[in-house]
Design an enzyme around this catalytic site. Structure first.
Site, mmCIF file in Angstrom:
data_model
loop_
_atom_site.group_PDB
_atom_site.id
_atom_site.type_symbol
_atom_site.label_atom_id
_atom_site.label_comp_id
_atom_site.label_asym_id
_atom_site.label_seq_id
_atom_site.Cartn_x
_atom_site.Cartn_y
_atom_site.Cartn_z
ATOM 1 N N ALA A 1 3.438 -13.729 -33.375
ATOM 2 C CA ALA A 1 3.501 -12.275 -33.231
ATOM 3 C C ALA A 1 4.880 -11.747 -33.629
ATOM 4 O O ALA A 1 5.907 -12.326 -33.261
ATOM 5 C CB ALA A 1 3.184 -11.872 -31.792
ATOM 6 N N GLY A 2 4.877 -10.651 -34.365
ATOM 7 C CA GLY A 2 6.149 -10.056 -34.773
ATOM 8 C C GLY A 2 5.951 -8.664 -35.335
ATOM 9 O O GLY A 2 4.842 -8.285 -35.721
ATOM 10 N N THR B 1 8.216 -5.375 -37.649
ATOM 11 C CA THR B 1 9.394 -4.956 -38.417
ATOM 12 C C THR B 1 9.643 -3.475 -38.156
ATOM 13 O O THR B 1 8.694 -2.703 -37.976
ATOM 14 C CB THR B 1 9.205 -5.178 -39.932
ATOM 15 N N ASP C 1 12.288 -1.539 -40.252
ATOM 16 C CA ASP C 1 13.370 -1.661 -41.226
ATOM 17 C C ASP C 1 14.219 -0.393 -41.330
ATOM 18 O O ASP C 1 13.697 0.732 -41.345
ATOM 19 C CB ASP C 1 12.802 -1.982 -42.605
ATOM 20 N N GLN D 1 17.378 -5.156 -42.933
ATOM 21 C CA GLN D 1 16.669 -5.891 -41.884
ATOM 22 C C GLN D 1 17.630 -6.646 -40.957
ATOM 23 O O GLN D 1 17.386 -7.793 -40.589
ATOM 24 C CB GLN D 1 15.678 -6.887 -42.493
ATOM 25 N N TYR E 1 15.527 -7.646 -37.876
ATOM 26 C CA TYR E 1 14.543 -8.689 -38.151
ATOM 27 C C TYR E 1 15.228 -10.016 -38.491
ATOM 28 O O TYR E 1 14.834 -11.080 -37.986
ATOM 29 C CB TYR E 1 13.656 -8.235 -39.309
#
Length: 240
Positions: free
Chosen positions: A83-84, A86, A88, A144, A147
């Site tokens: 699971a993730g 972003t 940005d 990022q 991230y």
């Protein structure tokens, strides 16, 4: 052996491909999701994979979710932290919320889920944990910082937990996918996608099953002598 595998973020993209690969390897697979209940239910109906909803960024929810899976299916032998999110933005424009949400889901979720399963794995003296990092956690990426920090943190987390788990039969590894043909990458503007493809020596995006096969290998009984490693599956984009 009929081992139970839990894949977080498991109903789309790399997660869905990982569920398929583990099912084909003879595992009893369950998928976690948070948003998109209709999509999750459709995935479950199509594949026969049970789905369970909770937010991996919520420590207590992870413990409740693991307990629910254990009651319904059995003790979790294999955990894939996929699971993730972003959010940005260049750092000088990044909001606190953009930073916080990525760190809490991508890195915090890895801690929360591992913490929820580790004691039972230690008691049974067996476990396979694979944490999904990213090529951008190894090489960095413009826009990022959040991230890249989270995904780089996963690599360090993986190595430390591997040291803790080795004597108890628990292996902990990471994979670092390159850019993969998922809905997330499909949203990238065409001019930027062209640059991404140009930077990959193989000249194309990865397909989700190509990433999933790496996960399936690292979670196999035969991979018991591999721990603390990061497997880069990136078409040569970044050579560590």
């Amino acid at each position: 052996m009929d081992r139970v595998a839990l894949v977080t973020g498991g109903v789309t993209g790399i997660g869905a491909a990982t569920c398929a690969a583990l099912t084909n390897a003879g595992r009893r697979v369950v998928a976690n999701y948070f948003g998109g209940e209709d999509e999750a239910n459709a995935f479950s109906a199509r594949t026969g994979t049970p789905v369970f909803q909770w937010d991996v960024a919520d420590f207590d929810a992870c413990h409740r979710g693991v307990a629910e899976v254990t009651r319904a299916v059995g003790p979790i032998d294999i955990l894939v932290n996929n699971a993730g999110v972003t959010r940005d933005a260049t750092l000088h424009k990044m909001t606190k919320e953009q930073w916080r949400s990525v760190i809490e889901v991508d890195l915090g979720g890895c801690f929360n889920m591992c913490r929820a399963v580790i004691e039972a794995m230690r008691e049974r003296r067996f476990g396979r944990i694979v944490n999904v990092s990213s090529v951008n956690g190894l090489a960095g990426q413009f826009g990022q910082t959040n991230y890249a920090a989270a995904k780089a943190g996963i690599v360090g987390f993986t190595k430390a937990l591997a040291l803790e788990g080795a004597a108890r039969g628990i292996t902990v590894n990471a994979i670092a996918p390159g850019y993969t043909d998922t809905a997330l990458v499909a949203a990238v503007p065409p001019d930027i996608l062209k640059e991404i493809l140009a930077a990959a020596p193989v000249g194309r995006l990865a397909q989700p099953p190509e990433i999933a096969r790496g996960v399936a290998f690292l979670t196999s009984d035969e991979a018991g002598f591999i721990t603390g490693a990061t497997l880069s599956i990136n078409g040569g984009r970044y050579m560590q």
